[in-house]
Design a protein around this motif. Structure first.
Motif, PDB file in Angstrom:
ATOM      1  N   GLU A  96       0.829  -1.197   0.000  1.00  0.00           N
ATOM      2  CA  GLU A  96       0.000   0.000   0.000  1.00  0.00           C
ATOM      3  C   GLU A  96       0.866   1.250   0.000  1.00  0.00           C
ATOM      4  O   GLU A  96       1.984   1.256   0.548  1.00  0.00           O
ATOM      5  CB  GLU A  96      -0.923   0.034   1.229  1.00  0.00           C
ATOM      6  N   LEU A  97       0.332   2.306  -0.577  1.00  0.00           N
ATOM      7  CA  LEU A  97       1.005   3.592  -0.545  1.00  0.00           C
ATOM      8  C   LEU A  97       0.928   4.171   0.861  1.00  0.00           C
ATOM      9  O   LEU A  97      -0.147   4.239   1.448  1.00  0.00           O
ATOM     10  CB  LEU A  97       0.358   4.561  -1.536  1.00  0.00           C
ATOM     11  N   VAL A  98       2.057   4.614   1.376  1.00  0.00           N
ATOM     12  CA  VAL A  98       2.104   5.268   2.683  1.00  0.00           C
ATOM     13  C   VAL A  98       2.092   6.778   2.503  1.00  0.00           C
ATOM     14  O   VAL A  98       1.291   7.492   3.102  1.00  0.00           O
ATOM     15  CB  VAL A  98       3.357   4.845   3.461  1.00  0.00           C
ATOM     16  N   ALA A  99       2.996   7.268   1.668  1.00  0.00           N
ATOM     17  CA  ALA A  99       3.103   8.706   1.437  1.00  0.00           C
ATOM     18  C   ALA A  99       3.820   8.948   0.122  1.00  0.00           C
ATOM     19  O   ALA A  99       4.671   8.149  -0.273  1.00  0.00           O
ATOM     20  CB  ALA A  99       3.857   9.400   2.567  1.00  0.00           C
ATOM     21  N   SER A 100       3.463  10.036  -0.534  1.00  0.00           N
ATOM     22  CA  SER A 100       4.145  10.410  -1.762  1.00  0.00           C
ATOM     23  C   SER A 100       4.352  11.912  -1.799  1.00  0.00           C
ATOM     24  O   SER A 100       3.636  12.663  -1.116  1.00  0.00           O
ATOM     25  CB  SER A 100       3.359   9.947  -2.989  1.00  0.00           C
ATOM     26  N   ILE A 101       5.320  12.327  -2.616  1.00  0.00           N
ATOM     27  CA  ILE A 101       5.611  13.747  -2.749  1.00  0.00           C
ATOM     28  C   ILE A 101       5.980  14.037  -4.191  1.00  0.00           C
ATOM     29  O   ILE A 101       6.813  13.344  -4.788  1.00  0.00           O
ATOM     30  CB  ILE A 101       6.727  14.177  -1.770  1.00  0.00           C
ATOM     31  N   ALA A 102       5.336  15.039  -4.747  1.00  0.00           N
ATOM     32  CA  ALA A 102       5.606  15.425  -6.132  1.00  0.00           C
ATOM     33  C   ALA A 102       6.839  16.322  -6.199  1.00  0.00           C
ATOM     34  O   ALA A 102       7.320  16.818  -5.178  1.00  0.00           O
ATOM     35  CB  ALA A 102       4.393  16.139  -6.695  1.00  0.00           C
ATOM     36  N   SER A 103       7.314  16.540  -7.405  1.00  0.00           N
ATOM     37  CA  SER A 103       8.514  17.358  -7.567  1.00  0.00           C
ATOM     38  C   SER A 103       8.307  18.780  -7.070  1.00  0.00           C
ATOM     39  O   SER A 103       9.250  19.423  -6.600  1.00  0.00           O
ATOM     40  CB  SER A 103       8.939  17.382  -9.039  1.00  0.00           C
ATOM     41  N   GLY A 104       7.066  19.241  -7.117  1.00  0.00           N
ATOM     42  CA  GLY A 104       6.775  20.579  -6.634  1.00  0.00           C
ATOM     43  C   GLY A 104       6.563  20.666  -5.139  1.00  0.00           C
ATOM     44  O   GLY A 104       6.421  21.767  -4.596  1.00  0.00           O
ATOM     45  N   GLY A 105       6.514  19.506  -4.488  1.00  0.00           N
ATOM     46  CA  GLY A 105       6.416  19.487  -3.035  1.00  0.00           C
ATOM     47  C   GLY A 105       5.064  19.096  -2.477  1.00  0.00           C
ATOM     48  O   GLY A 105       4.931  18.934  -1.256  1.00  0.00           O
TER      49      GLY A 105
END
Length: 123
Positions: free
Chosen positions: A46-55
């Motif tokens: 499962e996905l826990v956390a993600s962050i895009a290049s822009g933050g």
């Protein structure tokens, strides 16, 4: 060739903290999203956390307010600070990156994974 190398993880008591780090290396042009997934025994990843290049960030409800994801775009790294850990956080944690890389034929868009690091929360 792209590699994601993770560090951190281990055994911690309930209520404790751990920090996971992941560094991407190789023929990278740019990284879109970086994130952390986890897989507990007998359960799906499962996905826990993600962050895009822009933050901009995204968290699974179970970790909101306890985990913080951050990244350093210049160093191609992502980190996950995990506080107030619970036994149900026990799992193998995987670093993920969606990125563009150089290949012999030009550019390639792909998803890359780290080898996984064990996090065990137990007294």
């Amino acid at each position: 060739q792209v590699q994601l190398v993770e560090s951190g993880g281990g055994l911690v008591q309930p209520g404790g903290s751990l920090r996971l780090s992941c560094a991407a290396s190789g023929s990278i042009v740019s990284i879109n999203t970086m994130g952390w997934y986890r897989q507990a025994p007998g359960k799906e990843r499962e996905l826990v956390a993600s962050i895009a290049s822009g933050g901009s960030t995204n968290y699974v409800d179970a970790v909101k307010g306890r985990f913080t994801i951050s990244r350093d775009n210049a160093k191609n790294t992502v980190a996950l600070q995990m506080n107030s850990l619970k036994p149900e956080d026990t799992a193998v944690y995987y670093c993920h990156a969606a990125l563009i890389s150089f290949i012999a034929a030009g550019l390639e868009v792909g998803d890359y994974w780290g080898q996984g690091t064990q996090v065990t929360v137990s007294s």
